[in-house]
Design a protein around this motif. Structure first.
Motif, PDB file in Angstrom:
ATOM      1  N   THR A 209       0.663  -1.257   0.038  1.00  0.00           N
ATOM      2  CA  THR A 209      -0.086  -0.095   0.019  1.00  0.00           C
ATOM      3  C   THR A 209       0.942   1.168  -0.016  1.00  0.00           C
ATOM      4  O   THR A 209       0.255   2.458   0.200  1.00  0.00           O
ATOM      5  N   THR A 210       2.131   1.127  -0.166  1.00  0.00           N
ATOM      6  CA  THR A 210       3.175   2.438  -0.209  1.00  0.00           C
ATOM      7  C   THR A 210       3.546   2.507  -1.568  1.00  0.00           C
ATOM      8  O   THR A 210       4.126   1.463  -2.044  1.00  0.00           O
ATOM      9  N   PRO A 211       3.531   3.677  -2.189  1.00  0.00           N
ATOM     10  CA  PRO A 211       3.936   3.696  -3.471  1.00  0.00           C
ATOM     11  C   PRO A 211       5.283   3.531  -3.712  1.00  0.00           C
ATOM     12  O   PRO A 211       6.014   3.943  -2.930  1.00  0.00           O
ATOM     13  N   HIS A 212       5.585   2.826  -4.813  1.00  0.00           N
ATOM     14  CA  HIS A 212       6.978   2.586  -5.434  1.00  0.00           C
ATOM     15  C   HIS A 212       7.436   3.965  -6.394  1.00  0.00           C
ATOM     16  O   HIS A 212       6.514   4.850  -6.487  1.00  0.00           O
ATOM     17  N   ASN A 213       8.651   3.817  -6.731  1.00  0.00           N
ATOM     18  CA  ASN A 213       9.021   4.926  -7.366  1.00  0.00           C
ATOM     19  C   ASN A 213       8.229   5.158  -8.699  1.00  0.00           C
ATOM     20  O   ASN A 213       8.014   4.250  -9.570  1.00  0.00           O
ATOM     21  N   GLY A 214       7.749   6.456  -8.827  1.00  0.00           N
ATOM     22  CA  GLY A 214       6.759   6.876 -10.044  1.00  0.00           C
ATOM     23  C   GLY A 214       5.506   6.299  -9.885  1.00  0.00           C
ATOM     24  O   GLY A 214       4.687   6.905 -10.880  1.00  0.00           O
ATOM     25  N   GLU A 215       5.084   5.700  -9.024  1.00  0.00           N
ATOM     26  CA  GLU A 215       3.623   5.219  -9.106  1.00  0.00           C
ATOM     27  C   GLU A 215       2.686   6.321  -8.564  1.00  0.00           C
ATOM     28  O   GLU A 215       1.630   6.388  -9.182  1.00  0.00           O
ATOM     29  N   LYS A 216       3.097   7.117  -7.890  1.00  0.00           N
ATOM     30  CA  LYS A 216       2.166   8.564  -7.496  1.00  0.00           C
ATOM     31  C   LYS A 216       1.966   9.365  -8.844  1.00  0.00           C
ATOM     32  O   LYS A 216       0.862  10.017  -8.653  1.00  0.00           O
ATOM     33  N   ASP A 217       2.587   9.196  -9.903  1.00  0.00           N
ATOM     34  CA  ASP A 217       2.447   9.884 -11.146  1.00  0.00           C
ATOM     35  C   ASP A 217       1.912   9.014 -12.214  1.00  0.00           C
ATOM     36  O   ASP A 217       1.879   9.440 -13.297  1.00  0.00           O
ATOM     37  N   ASP A 218       1.411   7.794 -11.916  1.00  0.00           N
ATOM     38  CA  ASP A 218       1.261   6.715 -12.904  1.00  0.00           C
ATOM     39  C   ASP A 218      -0.508   6.765 -13.008  1.00  0.00           C
ATOM     40  O   ASP A 218      -1.194   6.334 -12.064  1.00  0.00           O
ATOM     41  N   PRO A 219      -0.855   7.214 -14.309  1.00  0.00           N
ATOM     42  CA  PRO A 219      -2.154   7.472 -14.524  1.00  0.00           C
ATOM     43  C   PRO A 219      -2.921   6.056 -14.688  1.00  0.00           C
ATOM     44  O   PRO A 219      -4.152   5.970 -14.397  1.00  0.00           O
ATOM     45  N   GLU A 220      -2.213   5.112 -14.881  1.00  0.00           N
ATOM     46  CA  GLU A 220      -2.662   3.662 -15.198  1.00  0.00           C
ATOM     47  C   GLU A 220      -2.914   3.102 -13.566  1.00  0.00           C
ATOM     48  O   GLU A 220      -3.367   1.980 -13.412  1.00  0.00           O
ATOM     49  N   LEU A 221      -2.245   3.647 -12.661  1.00  0.00           N
ATOM     50  CA  LEU A 221      -2.574   3.219 -11.383  1.00  0.00           C
ATOM     51  C   LEU A 221      -3.424   4.263 -10.325  1.00  0.00           C
ATOM     52  O   LEU A 221      -4.217   3.545  -9.699  1.00  0.00           O
ATOM     53  N   ILE A 222      -3.284   5.324 -10.391  1.00  0.00           N
ATOM     54  CA  ILE A 222      -4.085   6.233  -9.785  1.00  0.00           C
ATOM     55  C   ILE A 222      -5.032   6.804 -10.436  1.00  0.00           C
ATOM     56  O   ILE A 222      -4.598   7.869 -11.418  1.00  0.00           O
ATOM     57  N   PHE A 223      -6.216   6.474 -10.310  1.00  0.00           N
ATOM     58  CA  PHE A 223      -7.390   7.195 -11.092  1.00  0.00           C
ATOM     59  C   PHE A 223      -7.507   8.537 -10.679  1.00  0.00           C
ATOM     60  O   PHE A 223      -8.151   9.380 -11.649  1.00  0.00           O
ATOM     61  N   PHE A 224      -7.153   9.153  -9.656  1.00  0.00           N
ATOM     62  CA  PHE A 224      -7.095  10.601  -9.296  1.00  0.00           C
ATOM     63  C   PHE A 224      -6.460  11.394 -10.168  1.00  0.00           C
ATOM     64  O   PHE A 224      -6.724  12.787 -10.574  1.00  0.00           O
ATOM     65  N   ILE A 225      -5.348  11.028 -11.091  1.00  0.00           N
ATOM     66  CA  ILE A 225      -4.550  11.621 -12.008  1.00  0.00           C
ATOM     67  C   ILE A 225      -5.272  12.245 -13.015  1.00  0.00           C
ATOM     68  O   ILE A 225      -5.170  13.365 -13.449  1.00  0.00           O
ATOM     69  N   PRO A 226      -6.071  11.382 -13.957  1.00  0.00           N
ATOM     70  CA  PRO A 226      -6.930  11.691 -15.250  1.00  0.00           C
ATOM     71  C   PRO A 226      -8.070  12.584 -14.657  1.00  0.00           C
ATOM     72  O   PRO A 226      -8.419  13.589 -15.307  1.00  0.00           O
ATOM     73  N   PHE A 227      -8.346  12.488 -13.428  1.00  0.00           N
ATOM     74  CA  PHE A 227      -9.446  13.527 -12.950  1.00  0.00           C
ATOM     75  C   PHE A 227      -8.736  14.780 -12.730  1.00  0.00           C
ATOM     76  O   PHE A 227      -9.450  15.869 -13.049  1.00  0.00           O
ATOM     77  N   ARG A 228      -7.828  15.004 -12.149  1.00  0.00           N
ATOM     78  CA  ARG A 228      -7.149  16.085 -12.138  1.00  0.00           C
ATOM     79  C   ARG A 228      -6.667  16.745 -13.063  1.00  0.00           C
ATOM     80  O   ARG A 228      -6.726  18.257 -13.389  1.00  0.00           O
ATOM     81  N   ALA A 229      -6.174  16.125 -14.121  1.00  0.00           N
ATOM     82  CA  ALA A 229      -5.790  16.748 -15.500  1.00  0.00           C
ATOM     83  C   ALA A 229      -7.257  17.121 -16.079  1.00  0.00           C
ATOM     84  O   ALA A 229      -6.914  17.983 -16.926  1.00  0.00           O
ATOM     85  N   ALA A 230      -8.378  16.653 -15.969  1.00  0.00           N
ATOM     86  CA  ALA A 230      -9.439  17.424 -16.363  1.00  0.00           C
ATOM     87  C   ALA A 230      -9.524  18.627 -15.758  1.00  0.00           C
ATOM     88  O   ALA A 230     -10.129  19.686 -16.741  1.00  0.00           O
TER      89      ALA A 230
END
Length: 214
Positions: A122-143
């Motif tokens: 449950t702890t993000p690995h390197n780069g995962e916090k910015d991975d839109p394929e893993l974090i659904f919030f990223i495309p939401f924020r991009a909108a």
């Protein structure tokens, strides 16, 4: 296939078995009720065999959470990538989020309502916090970012992170109420979920748009 490759394949297959059993028990029993012994009995192995692959129940469900997050992220990206208008993208994201909660309530509770310990899965690995394929919030924020760039939001609204988090919080509240408070339907004559969703999303979007009537 060499001995090492075969052993790794067998290890991965056994881990998959464990995760599938945990997923099934999550659906029927709920997170709090599931134990390592129950998972072991489900796959007809010893508890000791489970501990060779996972430290405890929390790490099993942490890994399952990671898989669910990736499925959500992939679905969000697949749908939202085809919507050019950022306001309509936000509307679609809200529908996807609430739809996930209603269609998969056990997974919604696990990944978005269960306080898991900060174990490795449950702890993000390197780069995962910015991975839109893993974090659904990223495309939401991009909108939201795209709406700001297109000058669609009120001029004082420029913090895309804050706006996205606030919108998500409101949408999450409706989803949580639907999933967690079913007993309230005895006390409250709830309007249809689609009606409540559309009203909430329309109100939120109207509140942030520069020209909501255009």
């Amino acid at each position: 296939m060499g001995t090492q490759e075969r052993r790794e394949r067998e290890r991965q297959e056994f881990r998959t078995k464990i995760l599938e059993a945990a997923s099934q028990l999550l659906t029927t029993e709920g997170y709090d009720a599931v134990t390592m012994r129950m998972i072991a009995q489900k796959i007809e192995y010893s508890v000791a065999a489970l501990y060779q692959h996972f430290e405890n129940k929390e790490t099993i469900f942490g890994e399952l959470s990671r898989q669910v997050f990736r499925q959500m992220g992939s679905q969000f990206n697949a749908v939202l990538a085809g919507i050019e208008d950022p306001i309509e993208r936000l509307r679609a994201a809200a529908s996807l989020y609430i739809g996930f909660a209603v269609q998969c309530p056990q997974y919604f509770r696990l990944v978005l309502m269960t306080r898991l310990p900060r174990v490795a899965p449950t702890t993000p690995h390197n780069g995962e916090k910015d991975d839109p394929e893993l974090i659904f919030f990223i495309p939401f924020r991009a909108a939201v970012e795209d709406a700001i760039r297109a000058d669609l939001l009120r001029p004082e609204l420029s913090d895309d992170e804050l706006i996205a988090q606030a919108l998500w919080g409101a949408i999450h509240g409706l989803a949580t109420l639907e999933v967690q408070a079913a007993f309230l339907s005895v006390w409250i004559d709830f309007r249809d979920l689609d009606v409540r969703r559309d009203f909430l999303v329309a109100t939120l979007l109207r509140g942030i748009q520069r020209q909501p009537d255009s």
